[in-house]
Design an enzyme around this catalytic site. Structure first.
Site, PDB file in Angstrom:
ATOM      1  N   TYR A  68       0.825  -1.205   0.000  1.00  0.00           N
ATOM      2  CA  TYR A  68       0.000   0.000   0.000  1.00  0.00           C
ATOM      3  C   TYR A  68       0.862   1.258   0.000  1.00  0.00           C
ATOM      4  O   TYR A  68       2.042   1.244   0.375  1.00  0.00           O
ATOM      5  CB  TYR A  68      -0.913   0.022   1.225  1.00  0.00           C
ATOM      6  CG  TYR A  68      -0.166   0.189   2.534  1.00  0.00           C
ATOM      7  CD1 TYR A  68       0.080   1.446   3.075  1.00  0.00           C
ATOM      8  CD2 TYR A  68       0.321  -0.917   3.217  1.00  0.00           C
ATOM      9  CE1 TYR A  68       0.783   1.598   4.261  1.00  0.00           C
ATOM     10  CE2 TYR A  68       1.017  -0.782   4.396  1.00  0.00           C
ATOM     11  CZ  TYR A  68       1.248   0.475   4.914  1.00  0.00           C
ATOM     12  OH  TYR A  68       1.960   0.612   6.087  1.00  0.00           O
ATOM     13  N   PHE A  72       2.653   9.663   3.590  1.00  0.00           N
ATOM     14  CA  PHE A  72       2.978   9.494   5.008  1.00  0.00           C
ATOM     15  C   PHE A  72       3.331   8.050   5.367  1.00  0.00           C
ATOM     16  O   PHE A  72       3.861   7.787   6.446  1.00  0.00           O
ATOM     17  CB  PHE A  72       1.830   9.983   5.902  1.00  0.00           C
ATOM     18  CG  PHE A  72       0.521   9.289   5.666  1.00  0.00           C
ATOM     19  CD1 PHE A  72       0.242   8.065   6.251  1.00  0.00           C
ATOM     20  CD2 PHE A  72      -0.442   9.857   4.851  1.00  0.00           C
ATOM     21  CE1 PHE A  72      -0.968   7.424   6.044  1.00  0.00           C
ATOM     22  CE2 PHE A  72      -1.651   9.224   4.624  1.00  0.00           C
ATOM     23  CZ  PHE A  72      -1.906   7.996   5.222  1.00  0.00           C
ATOM     24  N   ASP A  73       3.049   7.122   4.462  1.00  0.00           N
ATOM     25  CA  ASP A  73       3.388   5.725   4.748  1.00  0.00           C
ATOM     26  C   ASP A  73       3.364   4.942   3.445  1.00  0.00           C
ATOM     27  O   ASP A  73       2.547   5.227   2.552  1.00  0.00           O
ATOM     28  CB  ASP A  73       2.383   5.129   5.738  1.00  0.00           C
ATOM     29  CG  ASP A  73       2.874   3.817   6.351  1.00  0.00           C
ATOM     30  OD1 ASP A  73       4.050   3.465   6.135  1.00  0.00           O
ATOM     31  OD2 ASP A  73       2.081   3.162   7.051  1.00  0.00           O
ATOM     32  N   ILE A 116      -7.665   0.815  11.042  1.00  0.00           N
ATOM     33  CA  ILE A 116      -8.702   1.845  11.016  1.00  0.00           C
ATOM     34  C   ILE A 116      -9.960   1.313  10.317  1.00  0.00           C
ATOM     35  O   ILE A 116      -9.879   0.466   9.423  1.00  0.00           O
ATOM     36  CB  ILE A 116      -8.195   3.135  10.345  1.00  0.00           C
ATOM     37  CG1 ILE A 116      -7.742   2.861   8.903  1.00  0.00           C
ATOM     38  CG2 ILE A 116      -7.089   3.775  11.161  1.00  0.00           C
ATOM     39  CD1 ILE A 116      -7.355   4.122   8.144  1.00  0.00           C
ATOM     40  N   TYR A 158      -8.427   8.498  11.502  1.00  0.00           N
ATOM     41  CA  TYR A 158      -7.921   8.868  12.827  1.00  0.00           C
ATOM     42  C   TYR A 158      -8.727   9.996  13.478  1.00  0.00           C
ATOM     43  O   TYR A 158      -8.346  10.499  14.527  1.00  0.00           O
ATOM     44  CB  TYR A 158      -6.448   9.264  12.729  1.00  0.00           C
ATOM     45  CG  TYR A 158      -5.582   8.105  12.277  1.00  0.00           C
ATOM     46  CD1 TYR A 158      -5.245   7.083  13.155  1.00  0.00           C
ATOM     47  CD2 TYR A 158      -5.139   8.018  10.960  1.00  0.00           C
ATOM     48  CE1 TYR A 158      -4.473   6.005  12.741  1.00  0.00           C
ATOM     49  CE2 TYR A 158      -4.374   6.941  10.538  1.00  0.00           C
ATOM     50  CZ  TYR A 158      -4.042   5.946  11.428  1.00  0.00           C
ATOM     51  OH  TYR A 158      -3.298   4.876  11.010  1.00  0.00           O
ATOM     52  N   PHE A 201      -5.496   5.817   0.125  1.00  0.00           N
ATOM     53  CA  PHE A 201      -4.646   4.633   0.091  1.00  0.00           C
ATOM     54  C   PHE A 201      -4.826   3.902  -1.231  1.00  0.00           C
ATOM     55  O   PHE A 201      -5.967   3.679  -1.665  1.00  0.00           O
ATOM     56  CB  PHE A 201      -4.999   3.658   1.219  1.00  0.00           C
ATOM     57  CG  PHE A 201      -4.550   4.084   2.581  1.00  0.00           C
ATOM     58  CD1 PHE A 201      -3.261   3.808   3.025  1.00  0.00           C
ATOM     59  CD2 PHE A 201      -5.411   4.745   3.431  1.00  0.00           C
ATOM     60  CE1 PHE A 201      -2.852   4.195   4.293  1.00  0.00           C
ATOM     61  CE2 PHE A 201      -5.009   5.136   4.696  1.00  0.00           C
ATOM     62  CZ  PHE A 201      -3.721   4.860   5.126  1.00  0.00           C
TER      63      PHE A 201
END
Length: 255
Positions: A164, A174-175, A192, A218, A234
């Protein structure tokens, strides 16, 4: 002196190291010799403090608190030589006040970012749901199919293996499991809500793009890299599924 030293590190962390660089622009820096263990130890003490401080200097400046850099240098030197111009009690009061100022600035900044993220997210979600190929579920999750696989679909209790990439709506990454070069594996019901719902729609071999509203991500929490109230994007590829053991088998295994 221990309490002052500890507090000074916290406070100096937001102001100091670049002052040294400022002075060195006008004079040729002395050659650093790191030949003996003692030299390396001394250098490491200074460098570790500098490294600790450097990440906070920019923050103080961005928060708008002015700094007299020459006094930072002077105070550091006086502290090393035990020639303090203020008492320890005075310094404690000053440093506590600085810490309170910084916290107030941080909170104000976080509130402003959260409000900005909320407004921008609402506009983004509204525009995205009108795009061709985008499906919006009852919960508000938005998704589109990039590649449709033919394998099984996971249940919430299953463990999934995925690749991902996660970004904010402005494109900030961010990831990413791809950037790390290693797929991620986790129980689907321990992430999540937007992931738990969305990945269950996928067959093994599929690649989907999910747009996840803050309430399915979040929420109002600020995680540092993800501001409060952020909508997340994502791209997820489902690689494999490990089916959860039936409840009877789990109970037997626990005996």
């Amino acid at each position: 002196m221990k309490s002052i030293y500890k507090m000074s590190l916290v406070a100096l962390a937001v102001v100091g190291l670049t002052a040294c660089n400022q002075e060195q622009k006008t004079t040729k820096p002395a050659e650093v010799k790191l030949e003996t263990q003692a030299q390396k130890q001394a250098y490491s003490v200074g460098a570790s403090i500098g490294k600790y401080m450097s990440g906070h200097i920019k923050e103080q400046e961005e928060l708008g608190l002015p700094v007299d850099r020459s006094l930072i240098i002077q105070g550091f030197s006086n502290g090393l030589n035990d020639e303090l111009k203020l008492t320890e009690e005075e310094m404690q009061t000053v440093l506590q006040g600085l810490d309170e100022q910084l916290n107030e600035k941080r909170q104000a900044q976080a509130t402003a970012l959260a409000e900005k993220a909320q407004a921008e997210s609402a506009a983004f979600l509204e525009a995205n749901k009108a795009k061709e190929g985008v499906v919006t579920t009852e919960s508000g999750l938005q998704y589109e199919v990039i590649t449709e696989g033919t394998g099984d679909k996971p249940a919430a209790e299953d463990t999934v293996e995925v690749h991902y990439v996660g970004t904010l709506i402005d494109g900030t990454e961010f990831d990413s499991s791809i950037a790390r070069g290693q797929s991620a594996k986790f129980p689907l019901n321990r992430v999540i809500p937007g992931w738990t719902e969305g990945v269950q729609l996928m067959s093994v071999g599929s690649k989907y793009r999910f747009v996840i509203p803050a309430e399915l991500a979040y929420g109002s929490r600020d995680t540092g890299s993800i501001p409060a109230n952020s909508t997340l994007i994502f791209e997820v590829e489902l690689l494999s599924i490990e089916k959860a053991a039936p409840a009877a088998e789990e109970a037997a295994a626990a005996k």
